[in-house]
Motif scaffolding. Structure first.
Motif, PDB file in Angstrom:
ATOM      1  N   GLU A 242       0.966  -1.294   0.000  1.00  0.00           N
ATOM      2  CA  GLU A 242      -0.284  -0.021   0.185  1.00  0.00           C
ATOM      3  C   GLU A 242       1.046   1.441  -0.387  1.00  0.00           C
ATOM      4  OE1 GLU A 242      -2.575  -0.539   3.423  1.00  0.00           O
ATOM      5  OE2 GLU A 242      -3.576  -1.803   2.434  1.00  0.00           O
ATOM      6  N   ALA A 243       1.692   0.881   0.646  1.00  0.00           N
ATOM      7  CA  ALA A 243       2.490   1.766   1.268  1.00  0.00           C
ATOM      8  C   ALA A 243       3.440   2.431  -0.354  1.00  0.00           C
ATOM      9  CB  ALA A 243       3.780   2.422   1.821  1.00  0.00           C
ATOM     10  N   ALA A 244       3.766   1.521  -1.183  1.00  0.00           N
ATOM     11  CA  ALA A 244       4.671   1.744  -2.451  1.00  0.00           C
ATOM     12  C   ALA A 244       3.863   2.119  -3.237  1.00  0.00           C
ATOM     13  CB  ALA A 244       5.224   0.257  -2.478  1.00  0.00           C
ATOM     14  N   VAL A 245       2.172   1.476  -3.683  1.00  0.00           N
ATOM     15  CA  VAL A 245       1.672   2.073  -4.774  1.00  0.00           C
ATOM     16  C   VAL A 245       1.307   3.646  -4.541  1.00  0.00           C
ATOM     17  CG1 VAL A 245      -0.843   1.801  -5.398  1.00  0.00           C
ATOM     18  CG2 VAL A 245       0.947  -0.142  -4.982  1.00  0.00           C
ATOM     19  N   LYS A 246       0.799   4.026  -3.276  1.00  0.00           N
ATOM     20  CA  LYS A 246       1.310   5.234  -3.004  1.00  0.00           C
ATOM     21  C   LYS A 246       1.942   6.596  -3.387  1.00  0.00           C
ATOM     22  CE  LYS A 246      -1.399   8.100   0.421  1.00  0.00           C
ATOM     23  NZ  LYS A 246       0.034   9.310   0.581  1.00  0.00           N
ATOM     24  N   PRO A 272      12.250  -0.392 -13.442  1.00  0.00           N
ATOM     25  CA  PRO A 272      13.531  -1.434 -13.444  1.00  0.00           C
ATOM     26  C   PRO A 272      12.755  -2.357 -13.739  1.00  0.00           C
ATOM     27  CG  PRO A 272      11.737  -1.056 -11.399  1.00  0.00           C
ATOM     28  CD  PRO A 272      11.804  -0.268 -12.840  1.00  0.00           C
ATOM     29  N   ARG A 273      13.919  -3.437 -13.877  1.00  0.00           N
ATOM     30  CA  ARG A 273      14.479  -5.161 -14.388  1.00  0.00           C
ATOM     31  C   ARG A 273      14.266  -6.217 -13.765  1.00  0.00           C
ATOM     32  NH1 ARG A 273      19.598  -3.988 -19.363  1.00  0.00           N
ATOM     33  NH2 ARG A 273      18.451  -1.686 -20.020  1.00  0.00           N
ATOM     34  N   LEU A 274      12.572  -6.233 -12.762  1.00  0.00           N
ATOM     35  CA  LEU A 274      12.803  -6.817 -12.000  1.00  0.00           C
ATOM     36  C   LEU A 274      11.812  -8.400 -12.340  1.00  0.00           C
ATOM     37  CD1 LEU A 274      12.276  -4.090  -9.103  1.00  0.00           C
ATOM     38  CD2 LEU A 274      14.476  -5.394  -9.486  1.00  0.00           C
ATOM     39  N   SER A 275      11.631  -9.045 -11.421  1.00  0.00           N
ATOM     40  CA  SER A 275      10.672  -9.975 -12.369  1.00  0.00           C
ATOM     41  C   SER A 275       8.944  -9.330 -12.316  1.00  0.00           C
ATOM     42  CB  SER A 275      10.196 -10.950 -11.315  1.00  0.00           C
ATOM     43  OG  SER A 275       9.772 -11.196 -10.121  1.00  0.00           O
ATOM     44  N   PRO A 276       8.711 -10.143 -13.305  1.00  0.00           N
ATOM     45  CA  PRO A 276       7.043  -9.408 -13.673  1.00  0.00           C
ATOM     46  C   PRO A 276       6.124  -9.736 -11.712  1.00  0.00           C
ATOM     47  CG  PRO A 276       7.424 -11.170 -14.925  1.00  0.00           C
ATOM     48  CD  PRO A 276       8.920 -11.174 -13.691  1.00  0.00           C
ATOM     49  N   LYS A 277       6.375 -10.452 -10.930  1.00  0.00           N
ATOM     50  CA  LYS A 277       5.640 -10.999  -9.479  1.00  0.00           C
ATOM     51  C   LYS A 277       6.332  -9.337  -8.919  1.00  0.00           C
ATOM     52  CE  LYS A 277       5.013 -13.395  -4.895  1.00  0.00           C
ATOM     53  NZ  LYS A 277       5.487 -14.829  -4.843  1.00  0.00           N
ATOM     54  N   VAL A 278       7.596  -8.851  -8.600  1.00  0.00           N
ATOM     55  CA  VAL A 278       7.943  -7.629  -7.707  1.00  0.00           C
ATOM     56  C   VAL A 278       7.178  -6.431  -8.413  1.00  0.00           C
ATOM     57  CG1 VAL A 278      10.006  -6.735  -7.773  1.00  0.00           C
ATOM     58  CG2 VAL A 278       9.946  -9.405  -6.891  1.00  0.00           C
ATOM     59  N   LEU A 279       6.901  -6.631 -10.464  1.00  0.00           N
ATOM     60  CA  LEU A 279       7.021  -5.433 -10.203  1.00  0.00           C
ATOM     61  C   LEU A 279       5.496  -5.173 -10.051  1.00  0.00           C
ATOM     62  CD1 LEU A 279       8.565  -5.249 -14.204  1.00  0.00           C
ATOM     63  CD2 LEU A 279       9.055  -3.652 -12.391  1.00  0.00           C
ATOM     64  N   ASP A 280       4.594  -6.187 -10.257  1.00  0.00           N
ATOM     65  CA  ASP A 280       2.699  -6.510  -9.311  1.00  0.00           C
ATOM     66  C   ASP A 280       2.938  -5.596  -8.255  1.00  0.00           C
ATOM     67  OD1 ASP A 280       2.387  -7.105 -12.235  1.00  0.00           O
ATOM     68  OD2 ASP A 280       2.112  -9.289 -11.379  1.00  0.00           O
ATOM     69  N   LEU A 281       3.799  -5.675  -7.584  1.00  0.00           N
ATOM     70  CA  LEU A 281       3.681  -5.981  -6.263  1.00  0.00           C
ATOM     71  C   LEU A 281       3.880  -4.322  -5.778  1.00  0.00           C
ATOM     72  CD1 LEU A 281       3.856  -6.474  -2.797  1.00  0.00           C
ATOM     73  CD2 LEU A 281       6.489  -6.587  -3.097  1.00  0.00           C
ATOM     74  N   MET A 282       4.832  -3.554  -6.484  1.00  0.00           N
ATOM     75  CA  MET A 282       4.808  -2.136  -6.569  1.00  0.00           C
ATOM     76  C   MET A 282       4.680  -1.146  -7.714  1.00  0.00           C
ATOM     77  SD  MET A 282       8.644  -1.937  -4.865  1.00  0.00           S
ATOM     78  CE  MET A 282       9.924  -3.330  -5.505  1.00  0.00           C
ATOM     79  N   TYR A 283       4.579  -1.541  -8.495  1.00  0.00           N
ATOM     80  CA  TYR A 283       4.658  -0.539  -9.575  1.00  0.00           C
ATOM     81  C   TYR A 283       3.385  -0.763 -10.555  1.00  0.00           C
ATOM     82  CZ  TYR A 283       9.889  -0.137  -8.595  1.00  0.00           C
ATOM     83  OH  TYR A 283      10.607   0.290  -7.953  1.00  0.00           O
TER      84      TYR A 283
END
Length: 355
Positions: A242-246, A272-283
């Motif tokens: 929640e904090a990352a998305v905001k 950033p050159r991160l996995s789809p799962k990490v990108l989904d978590l934050m970005y």
């Protein structure tokens, strides 16, 4: 905060040696499911020290841009991992090896946001220069570099972190306060900003006492262990997500507004050159829905370049046809601590004909 500076040169140097995800699965370093989730086919895994790669990137960028070494008055170097000596300044080594003897070198540590932090420091240095300050041949220049090498027994690039594979490589961008005559494309930096949530710094140390020497607590870096302990204490990933998305949403919106560019004018958004799962978590959720068709991630053959993703993505925008001359792009990144950064750039064509 709005900025006006120009990326007149850049380079990415990757060691020739390569490790594939298939080999990592076969050797038992990761499972087949983990290999599929990474979204990475291979990464570069060399033997040269990280600062040696950074010096090569700096020399390449300067040579391609036709920059006289004495014009470089500032060099800021970022990294996430070991630079080859225990008590030493890699930034000074890079400056010397690149021939930038007139510059003041600085090393910066901001984890994987380090490239963006180095870029921001360089922009601020250029803006703070006295009016009319210039070296022989043109205005003073600033150089940002990054380099990381994750070889050896102290870091398992494939299994040391969740859903992330770390590739070796170095990056460099050369910044000018004005659009120098160039034989190659340049980027106009219209806006650059960062936001931080320091309460999440414990994600990379949770459960561990402070040590007095490197690798005193563990023989190898184990990001999984500290993240697991952090999320167990905090009750899961919801608070961080929640904090990352905001934060990312506010950051990106502010950068676009500061640049004076319409959201629909953005032709590419570099992640950033991160996995789809990490990108989904934050970005993914944080990005304005109108930007989602423009999302672009260059991870497949490099993996995550430590502090280098942000600058490598700027180099990608300069060198490829992803942007046409005059088009705008967003570059978004972040790193443990946590800090996120975003930049809005416009691609400019060569200002002098190629010989």
């Amino acid at each position: 905060m709005g900025h006006t500076a120009f990326v007149i040169g850049s380079a990415v140097v990757l060691p020739p040696e390569v490790e594939s995800a298939t080999d990592a699965v076969r050797s038992g370093r990761i499972t087949e499911d983990e290999g599929e989730r990474l979204g990475v086919r291979s990464v570069h895994a060399g033997t040269e020290p990280a600062p040696v790669l950074a010096a090569a990137a700096a020399r390449t960028a300067a040579a391609e841009a036709g920059v006289l070494p004495d014009r470089v008055r500032h060099l800021t170097h970022a990294h996430t991992y070991y630079q080859g000596h225990d008590f030493w300044s890699p930034a000074h080594f890079i400056a010397h090896e690149a021939g930038f003897e007139a510059c003041v070198p600085v090393s910066v540590g901001q984890m994987c946001n380090g490239g963006a932090a180095a870029l921001s420091i360089c922009v601020d240095r250029l803006r703070a220069a006295p009016p009319g300050a210039s070296a022989p041949g043109g205005p003073d220049l600033a150089v940002a570099t990054t380099a990381d090498a994750f070889g050896g027994s102290g870091f398992d690039r494939w299994a040391g972190d969740y859903d992330t594979v770390y590739g070796d490589g170095a990056t460099c961008v050369i910044l000018s306060p004005q659009a120098d005559a160039t034989t190659g494309p340049a980027l106009r930096l219209l806006a650059l900003d960062s936001r931080a949530r320091p309460q999440f710094e414990a994600m990379y140390r949770e459960g561990d006492a402070f040590g007095s020497t490197p690798h005193q607590l563990r023989a190898a870096v184990d990001v999984k262990a500290t993240k697991r302990a952090f999320f167990q204490r905090s009750g899961g990933t919801d608070e961080f997500r929640e904090a990352a998305v905001k934060t990312i949403g506010e950051l990106v919106g502010g950068v676009v507004e500061s640049a004076g560019v319409g959201i629909t004018d953005v032709a590419a958004t570099m992640l950033p050159r991160l996995s789809p799962k990490v990108l989904d978590l934050m970005y993914s959720e944080a990005i304005d829905p109108r930007l989602r068709p423009t999302l672009h991630c260059e991870r497949e053959t490099t993996g995550h370049l430590g502090a280098g993703d942000f600058l490598a993505n700027l180099d990608h925008l300069r060198r490829t046809d992803l942007l046409a001359d005059g088009q705008y792009a967003l570059v978004v990144g972040g790193g443990g601590g946590f800090t996120w950064s975003a930049a809005l750039v416009q691609k400019l064509g060569p200002t002098v004909p190629r010989p």
